[in-house]
Design a protein around this motif. Structure first.
Motif, PDB file in Angstrom:
ATOM      1  N   ASP A 104       0.828  -1.209   0.000  1.00 24.65           N
ATOM      2  CA  ASP A 104       0.000   0.000   0.000  1.00 24.65           C
ATOM      3  C   ASP A 104       0.865   1.264   0.000  1.00 24.65           C
ATOM      4  O   ASP A 104       2.091   1.211   0.133  1.00 24.65           O
ATOM      5  CB  ASP A 104      -0.960   0.014   1.197  1.00 24.65           C
ATOM      6  N   VAL A 105       0.191   2.396  -0.146  1.00 21.67           N
ATOM      7  CA  VAL A 105       0.902   3.676  -0.214  1.00 21.67           C
ATOM      8  C   VAL A 105       1.643   3.976   1.094  1.00 21.67           C
ATOM      9  O   VAL A 105       2.756   4.518   1.082  1.00 21.67           O
ATOM     10  CB  VAL A 105      -0.101   4.817  -0.528  1.00 21.67           C
ATOM     11  N   ALA A 106       1.062   3.640   2.227  1.00 21.87           N
ATOM     12  CA  ALA A 106       1.690   3.903   3.526  1.00 21.87           C
ATOM     13  C   ALA A 106       3.048   3.234   3.637  1.00 21.87           C
ATOM     14  O   ALA A 106       4.012   3.792   4.177  1.00 21.87           O
ATOM     15  CB  ALA A 106       0.777   3.438   4.666  1.00 21.87           C
ATOM     16  N   ALA A 107       3.123   2.006   3.119  1.00 17.38           N
ATOM     17  CA  ALA A 107       4.395   1.279   3.167  1.00 17.38           C
ATOM     18  C   ALA A 107       5.434   1.954   2.289  1.00 17.38           C
ATOM     19  O   ALA A 107       6.617   2.061   2.650  1.00 17.38           O
ATOM     20  CB  ALA A 107       4.179  -0.164   2.739  1.00 17.38           C
ATOM     21  N   LEU A 109       5.558   5.149   1.473  1.00 16.26           N
ATOM     22  CA  LEU A 109       5.948   6.453   2.034  1.00 16.26           C
ATOM     23  C   LEU A 109       6.991   6.338   3.140  1.00 16.26           C
ATOM     24  O   LEU A 109       7.640   7.320   3.494  1.00 16.26           O
ATOM     25  CB  LEU A 109       4.703   7.178   2.573  1.00 16.26           C
ATOM     26  N   LYS A 110       7.142   5.157   3.691  1.00 16.80           N
ATOM     27  CA  LYS A 110       8.155   4.958   4.732  1.00 16.80           C
ATOM     28  C   LYS A 110       9.560   4.870   4.141  1.00 16.80           C
ATOM     29  O   LYS A 110      10.548   4.901   4.884  1.00 16.80           O
ATOM     30  CB  LYS A 110       7.838   3.689   5.532  1.00 16.80           C
ATOM     31  N   LYS A 112      12.299   6.559   2.843  1.00 15.51           N
ATOM     32  CA  LYS A 112      12.699   7.963   2.830  1.00 15.51           C
ATOM     33  C   LYS A 112      13.466   8.369   1.572  1.00 15.51           C
ATOM     34  O   LYS A 112      13.446   9.531   1.177  1.00 15.51           O
ATOM     35  CB  LYS A 112      13.544   8.270   4.066  1.00 15.51           C
TER      36      LYS A 112
END
Length: 289
Positions: A104-107, A109-110, A112
């Motif tokens: 998913d997008v959250a993963a 975005l981690k 860096k």
């Protein structure tokens, strides 16, 4: 005018749309030691900054800090090609290992390193005027601080010098009494040993040797001269800390000689008090620029 080596100053300046602050912290140091901490962008003006500081500070540990105070956040750029590579690698990993689920997008975005921040260009010689103006204002604040503390140092040093002079007066006044006390002890001791056959001429001879051996007139004259010179230096409108430190050594040397020449208990006690005052003077002198 004696100045302390301790001081602090701060000023703000603007370069383009950005705001910065410059801080100066000065502490005691035997020599001049300048430390500069600032963003890499200011590298081009570091030498000019150091040169200006050396004109204003002759002695002490001087630390300079330049920090950004802008509230504007730097633009963020997303590295889409790299993000796609990560996503494809995740899909490949799922197939190889038989792992279920979706990335998913959250993963993503981690991760860096898929983001980058736009770096500002380096500060150039053309940007020096606002930096120089802020440096001047910060230095003025620091110098005002140093002058104020220097006035307190001067008052304390002059008070302790007067104390040394007062103790020296007691040493001078005690000299003839110490000689008379020595003659009295010598007469009493010879009378106890040989009775009525005391030779007055012998007593006078021994007393003369004692007076010559314990004469501290030269040391007293030099000590007074050093104290007068110390007061003279305190009036100079330039750094005098090193010269005052040297004078403290000379003052201490004369007092030590006075103490070594005297066998009188009261003079010895007075010399100990003088040494204590000189040690306090020397400690304070370490704070003078």
């Amino acid at each position: 005018m004696a100045r302390s080596m301790t001081g602090y100053g701060r000023a703000d300046f603007v370069i383009g749309p950005e705001s910065f602050s410059i801080e100066i912290k000065a502490l005691n140091h035997r020599y001049i030691d300048i430390s500069v901490r600032m963003p890499d962008r200011f590298f081009a003006v570091e030498n000019m900054l150091r040169a200006e500081l050396k004109k204003r500070f002759a002695r002490g540990s001087v630390s300079v800090f330049i920090n950004s105070v802008s509230h504007e956040l730097p633009p963020v750029r997303l590295n889409l090609p790299l993000a796609k590579v990560y996503l494809e690698a995740a899909e490949e990993l799922k197939k190889v290992l038989g792992v279920k689920g979706e990335a998913d997008v959250a993963a993503i975005l981690k991760l860096k390193d898929i983001f980058s921040f736009e770096r500002k260009g380096p500060v150039t010689d053309a940007d020096w005027p606002p930096v120089a103006d802020a440096l001047e204002r910060a230095c003025a604040q620091a110098q005002e601080w140093r002058v104020k503390e220097g006035a307190a140092l001067k008052e304390d040093l002059l008070m302790r010098l007067s104390s040394v002079e007062g103790l020296l007066f007691h040493v001078e006044a005690r000299g003839p009494k110490a000689l008379e006390a020595y003659r009295a002890r010598l007469t009493e001791e010879m009378d106890r040993i040989i009775g009525a056959r005391v030779d007055e001429a012998r007593i006078l001879h021994e007393a003369a040797i004692f007076a010559e051996r314990s004469d501290v007139n030269e040391e007293t004259v030099r000590l007074k001269s050093h104290i007068d010179l110390f007061r003279k230096y305190m009036k100079f409108d330039e750094p005098v800390g090193k010269r005052l430190d040297f004078l403290c050594q000379e003052i201490g040397r004369e007092i030590n000689t006075i103490g070594s020449k005297s066998s009188d208990v009261k003079i010895t006690q007075t010399v100990v008090e003088m040494k204590g005052e000189v040690e306090k003077i020397r400690e304070q002198v370490q704070n003078v620029e």
